[in-house]
Design a protein around this motif. Structure first.
Motif, PDB file in Angstrom:
ATOM      1  N   GLY A   1       0.816  -1.800   0.078  1.00  0.00           N
ATOM      2  CA  GLY A   1       0.008  -0.553   0.249  1.00  0.00           C
ATOM      3  C   GLY A   1       0.153   1.715   0.055  1.00  0.00           C
TER       4      GLY A   1
ATOM      5  N   GLN B   1     -12.643   7.223   3.376  1.00  0.00           N
ATOM      6  CA  GLN B   1     -11.533   7.471   1.859  1.00  0.00           C
ATOM      7  C   GLN B   1     -12.098   7.342   0.939  1.00  0.00           C
ATOM      8  OE1 GLN B   1      -9.448  10.587   3.107  1.00  0.00           O
ATOM      9  NE2 GLN B   1     -11.343  10.735   4.005  1.00  0.00           N
ATOM     10  N   SER B   2     -12.739   7.252   0.230  1.00  0.00           N
ATOM     11  CA  SER B   2     -12.759   6.677  -1.168  1.00  0.00           C
ATOM     12  C   SER B   2     -14.170   7.017  -1.879  1.00  0.00           C
ATOM     13  CB  SER B   2     -13.497   4.846  -1.414  1.00  0.00           C
ATOM     14  OG  SER B   2     -15.387   4.867  -0.046  1.00  0.00           O
TER      15      SER B   2
ATOM     16  N   LEU C   1     -10.037   4.901  -4.030  1.00  0.00           N
ATOM     17  CA  LEU C   1      -9.245   4.694  -2.657  1.00  0.00           C
ATOM     18  C   LEU C   1      -8.332   5.812  -1.838  1.00  0.00           C
ATOM     19  CD1 LEU C   1      -9.289   0.950  -0.260  1.00  0.00           C
ATOM     20  CD2 LEU C   1     -10.660   2.697  -0.618  1.00  0.00           C
TER      21      LEU C   1
ATOM     22  N   ASP D   1      -5.164   7.669   0.523  1.00  0.00           N
ATOM     23  CA  ASP D   1      -4.714   7.978   1.404  1.00  0.00           C
ATOM     24  C   ASP D   1      -4.062   9.146   1.524  1.00  0.00           C
ATOM     25  OD1 ASP D   1      -2.529   7.635   0.249  1.00  0.00           O
ATOM     26  OD2 ASP D   1      -2.251   5.164   1.210  1.00  0.00           O
ATOM     27  N   ALA D   2      -2.847   9.184   3.089  1.00  0.00           N
ATOM     28  CA  ALA D   2      -2.149  10.471   2.955  1.00  0.00           C
ATOM     29  C   ALA D   2      -1.423  10.720   2.128  1.00  0.00           C
ATOM     30  CB  ALA D   2      -1.853  10.255   4.623  1.00  0.00           C
ATOM     31  N   ASP D   3      -0.807   9.682   1.424  1.00  0.00           N
ATOM     32  CA  ASP D   3       0.484   9.987   0.475  1.00  0.00           C
ATOM     33  C   ASP D   3      -0.023  10.267  -1.286  1.00  0.00           C
ATOM     34  OD1 ASP D   3       2.151   9.477   2.349  1.00  0.00           O
ATOM     35  OD2 ASP D   3       2.214   6.536   1.666  1.00  0.00           O
ATOM     36  N   THR D   4      -1.810  10.096  -1.108  1.00  0.00           N
ATOM     37  CA  THR D   4      -2.622  10.540  -2.703  1.00  0.00           C
ATOM     38  C   THR D   4      -1.917  11.859  -2.794  1.00  0.00           C
ATOM     39  OG1 THR D   4      -3.850   8.917  -2.037  1.00  0.00           O
ATOM     40  CG2 THR D   4      -4.489  10.432  -3.625  1.00  0.00           C
TER      41      THR D   4
ATOM     42  N   ASP E   1      -7.740  17.910  -1.188  1.00  0.00           N
ATOM     43  CA  ASP E   1      -7.620  16.839  -0.616  1.00  0.00           C
ATOM     44  C   ASP E   1      -9.713  15.547  -0.561  1.00  0.00           C
ATOM     45  OD1 ASP E   1      -9.711  17.798   0.741  1.00  0.00           O
ATOM     46  OD2 ASP E   1      -8.793  18.159   3.062  1.00  0.00           O
TER      47      ASP E   1
ATOM     48  N   ARG F   1      -6.336   1.647  -5.936  1.00  0.00           N
ATOM     49  CA  ARG F   1      -5.394   3.281  -4.795  1.00  0.00           C
ATOM     50  C   ARG F   1      -5.195   3.719  -5.084  1.00  0.00           C
ATOM     51  NH1 ARG F   1      -5.318   0.947   0.608  1.00  0.00           N
ATOM     52  NH2 ARG F   1      -5.911  -1.786   0.446  1.00  0.00           N
TER      53      ARG F   1
END
Length: 255
Positions: A26, A123-124, A133, A135-138, A146, A172
């Motif tokens: 991930g 978060q999707s 999905l 996440d914090a790294d997107t 965001d 992802r």
């Protein structure tokens, strides 16, 4: 996408469908997606430029061919940090430094966000039946910042890695960009439920009646990994494909 570009795509997709994300743990645009790195073919997220950095590894780009969105004459300036790319590379004379021979990029899904599908808890969101999905790294292309800056109906291009480790395949996201509405719809994934005129990729039915089928014998079947492009949906919600391209990679780079 033909020749080397198509081969690179096949290599990337073969690795991703085999459960790439589950095996690698991930992550997202920050580079925690490990991707695939084997036998001169690397798939992963762009983590920087100068030359090009993928998964934190630098690749020289003198003389590199860039195949971007099926354009074999693409430019490195069209790429962005956080996008998932596949690099076919070789080592320079020192046996260490990697030289990128070819770089391939295509998004995972492109289209409007389904109304009511944005889930702040999970978060999707959903695009063309594909659950995306975040996440914090997107990474998000400005003016997005965001998930809360997105809305149902927004037309987005999502770059990311496919995760088929669970009961439902997911995308992802490593990078999300909002695009002008009305652009070409695009989806990639494994064919299921093939009939004479349709097939499905996860929750999205693709209608192939008027599509050009880019595959041996112009035939695709269940289990094939394909890219489908179209300009709209019909009254039944089917993507009216203008082109469907096989990306199996069986006899191409990295098979």
């Amino acid at each position: 996408m033909q020749g080397v570009g198509r081969g690179i795509a096949g290599a990337a997709m073969a690795g991703l469908v085999a459960g790439l994300v589950a095996a690698c743990g991930g992550g997202g645009g920050g580079g925690s997606f490990a991707g695939v790195d084997s036998q001169g073919v690397t798939t992963g997220t762009i983590t920087g430029f100068g030359s090009i950095f993928v998964n934190g590894v630098e690749y020289e780009t003198n003389g590199t061919a860039f195949n971007i969105d099926d354009n074999p004459a693409g430019l490195i300036s069209s790429l962005e940090a956080g996008q998932v790319v596949t690099v076919r590379w070789s080592s320079t004379d020192d046996g260490v430094t990697r030289r990128a021979d070819d770089v391939f990029y295509d998004d995972a899904v492109e289209g409007p966000i389904e109304a009511g599908s944005i889930d702040p808890t999970a978060q999707s969101f959903v695009v063309l039946g594909q659950t995306v999905l975040v996440d914090a790294d997107t990474s998000f292309a400005s003016p997005l910042f965001d998930l809360d800056s997105l809305a149902g109906g927004d037309f987005v291009e999502v770059s990311g890695l496919l995760d088929d480790s669970g009961p439902v395949p997911l995308v992802r996201a490593t990078r999300i960009e909002r695009k002008a509405p009305g652009g070409e719809l695009e989806i990639r994934g494994v064919v299921t439920g093939r009939t004479a005129n349709t097939f499905a990729i996860n929750g999205q039915v693709v209608n192939t009646v008027t599509a050009t089928i880019d595959a041996p014998g112009s035939v695709i079947g269940n289990g094939d990994f394909v890219e489908a492009r179209g300009t709209g949906l019909n009254g039944s919600g089917e993507l009216i494909a203008t082109r469907v391209e096989l990306e199996d990679g069986d006899d191409r780079i990295g098979s």
